[in-house]
Design an enzyme around this catalytic site. Sequence first.
Site, PDB file in Angstrom:
ATOM      1  CG  HIS A  18      -8.726   1.876   1.740  1.00 19.52           C
ATOM      2  ND1 HIS A  18      -7.455   1.493   1.399  1.00 19.52           N
ATOM      3  CD2 HIS A  18      -8.642   2.324   3.001  1.00 19.52           C
ATOM      4  CE1 HIS A  18      -6.644   1.681   2.426  1.00 19.52           C
ATOM      5  NE2 HIS A  18      -7.344   2.185   3.416  1.00 19.52           N
ATOM      6  CD1 TRP A  38      -2.709   1.718   0.469  1.00 19.80           C
ATOM      7  CD2 TRP A  38      -1.293   2.550   1.976  1.00 19.80           C
ATOM      8  NE1 TRP A  38      -3.038   3.035   0.689  1.00 19.80           N
ATOM      9  CE2 TRP A  38      -2.193   3.564   1.605  1.00 19.80           C
ATOM     10  CE3 TRP A  38      -0.288   2.845   2.909  1.00 19.80           C
ATOM     11  CZ2 TRP A  38      -2.137   4.871   2.135  1.00 19.80           C
ATOM     12  CZ3 TRP A  38      -0.221   4.135   3.438  1.00 19.80           C
ATOM     13  CH2 TRP A  38      -1.146   5.124   3.052  1.00 19.80           C
ATOM     14  CG  ASP A  87      -5.486  -1.519   8.026  1.00 21.36           C
ATOM     15  OD1 ASP A  87      -4.871  -0.996   8.975  1.00 21.36           O
ATOM     16  OD2 ASP A  87      -5.434  -1.077   6.863  1.00 21.36           O
ATOM     17  CE  LYS A  94      -6.512   5.853   2.598  1.00 19.81           C
ATOM     18  NZ  LYS A  94      -5.494   5.953   3.662  1.00 19.81           N
ATOM     19  CD  GLU A 154      -4.626  -1.563   1.927  1.00 19.59           C
ATOM     20  OE1 GLU A 154      -3.480  -1.849   2.316  1.00 19.59           O
ATOM     21  OE2 GLU A 154      -5.523  -1.175   2.700  1.00 19.59           O
ATOM     22  CG  ASP A 204      -7.729   3.006   9.374  1.00 18.95           C
ATOM     23  OD1 ASP A 204      -7.724   1.904   8.823  1.00 18.95           O
ATOM     24  OD2 ASP A 204      -7.334   4.051   8.828  1.00 18.95           O
ATOM     25  CG  ASP A 238      -8.938   4.804   5.568  1.00 18.61           C
ATOM     26  OD1 ASP A 238      -9.459   3.822   6.109  1.00 18.61           O
ATOM     27  OD2 ASP A 238      -7.727   4.897   5.334  1.00 18.61           O
ATOM     28  CG  HIS A 278      -6.062  -4.420   4.924  1.00 15.57           C
ATOM     29  ND1 HIS A 278      -5.169  -3.389   4.806  1.00 15.57           N
ATOM     30  CD2 HIS A 278      -5.330  -5.554   5.047  1.00 15.57           C
ATOM     31  CE1 HIS A 278      -3.940  -3.891   4.832  1.00 15.57           C
ATOM     32  NE2 HIS A 278      -4.020  -5.194   4.970  1.00 15.57           N
ATOM     33  CG  ASP A 291      -8.691  -0.885   4.307  1.00 12.24           C
ATOM     34  OD1 ASP A 291      -9.772  -0.475   4.780  1.00 12.24           O
ATOM     35  OD2 ASP A 291      -7.613  -0.815   4.930  1.00 12.24           O
TER      36      ASP A 291
HETATM   37  C1  RNT Z   1      -3.744   2.705   4.646  1.00  8.49           C
HETATM   38  C2  RNT Z   1      -3.921   1.257   4.407  1.00  8.49           C
HETATM   39  C3  RNT Z   1      -2.816   0.394   4.942  1.00  8.49           C
HETATM   40  C4  RNT Z   1      -2.384   0.817   6.336  1.00  8.49           C
HETATM   41  C5  RNT Z   1      -1.323  -0.044   6.924  1.00  8.49           C
HETATM   42  C6  RNT Z   1      -0.723   0.576   8.157  1.00  8.49           C
HETATM   43  O1  RNT Z   1      -4.819   3.437   4.280  1.00  8.49           O
HETATM   44  O2  RNT Z   1      -5.145   0.818   4.909  1.00  8.49           O
HETATM   45  O3  RNT Z   1      -3.207  -0.925   4.892  1.00  8.49           O
HETATM   46  O4  RNT Z   1      -3.464   0.899   7.204  1.00  8.49           O
HETATM   47  O5  RNT Z   1      -0.375  -0.326   5.976  1.00  8.49           O
HETATM   48 ZN    ZN Z   2      -5.514  -1.314   4.780  1.00  4.94          ZN
END
Ligand code: RNT
Ligand code: ZN
Length: 424
Positions: free
Chosen positions: A266, A189, A330, A232, A230, A300, A298, A290, A263
Amino acid sequence: MMDTEANIDLRFRIACDQFADLSVSVQAALDKLAEIAISLHCWQGDDVCGFEGLGQDIGGGLAVTGNYPGRARTPEELRRDLETAMSLIPGRHRLNLHASYGEFEGRRIDRNEIDIEHYQGWIDWARSQGLGLDFNPTYFAHPKAADGFTLAHQDASIRRFWIEHGIACRRIGAAFGKSIGSPCVTNVWIPDGMKDTPVDRVGPRVRLAESLDAIFAEPIDPNHNLDAVECKLFGLGSESYVVGSHEFYLGYAITRQKVLCLDAGHFHPTETISDKISSVMQFVPRLLLHVSRGIRWDSDHVVILNDDLLAIAGELVRGDYLSRTHLGLDYFDASINRVAAWVIGARNLQRALLVALLSPFEMLRHAERQSDYTARLAIQEEMKSMPVGVVWDYFCLQHNVPPGLKWLDKIRNYERSVLTNRAR
Ligand code: RNT
Ligand code: ZN
């Protein structure tokens, strides 16, 4: 009052009968659940700081908020926290490590110089714990990423530096997989993108494809390392344009037959990843999820047992995709006990999978094939009050892990005896 175990046992047997009425075998569901490994993300334990000691901002459009006491400051502390979390999560799992978590013993080893020796401590620990290992190159929190570009940078020498990092990480991933005996998923990523409207959307994408091809040029045994990419939609500071968008990586993963990473945080805020699974799986060999929870952006957040998570688990089970899917968490929440954050997220993902495994899909499929959407809806709704909770508790007991909320007492003890002694 009966003791907890006898009580759970009794209610479990009644639940089994209820599921049997729907032609669902609880034992088969529990056996299947026990096989599913979740990759715990090391970065929840220390707010994505890592052990390079660069003093660099996390950057990359990532943000950790909160200042709950007890952040792990050393590999030993992080491993101890992970052991505590894993002792409260039923089953055997994996650790997802970022390159910035190497053990460099005070030496300044730049990202393009990292080698397997810097991760030997993690390998030894993972082996002693019976854990699989996954890996991530770290394309943020570094002076050469400070302007928001890495693999798509205009400057060929900066691109080269990050390509070398990617190559080093794949070799480390392969060494992980070889010594652990289970393939390591090494997930790329990168943060590259722009805050405001770009004029040239093409150039960075051409460069990213070239950089990735250079990283992946060396053939590596897929039994040791699997490459994932990955996407986004946007990040803080890359609101207008992200080079590695969904379409970019979908095309890349299909043409290069790489693992596609989705993810959950994302995409557009109302867009979910569950519906993407059966589409992308027609064309990519494997999937990395993820499992995260975006809120508005995003953000998290810790994974909760919500409809999105249930839908993801349902698709994986119904589509029979579990053997082609790698599951990782994640998120990074520093506003609550960090060890509890792992436990809550992992247990929720397992519970979502359990709900899916206990669903009467044969009956539902039959209704759908008959175009009996009335029955389909009725069964789907009835499932929402089936006694999944006691099956989960039984599963926890089977795996010598506290059922119900009892794990929280363990976390409180650990907080009192270990975490609060760590200086902020
Ligand atoms: C970032 C991505 C990635 C990170 C990690 C820390 O937007 O989701 O996966 O969260 O690499
Ligand atoms: Zn991620």
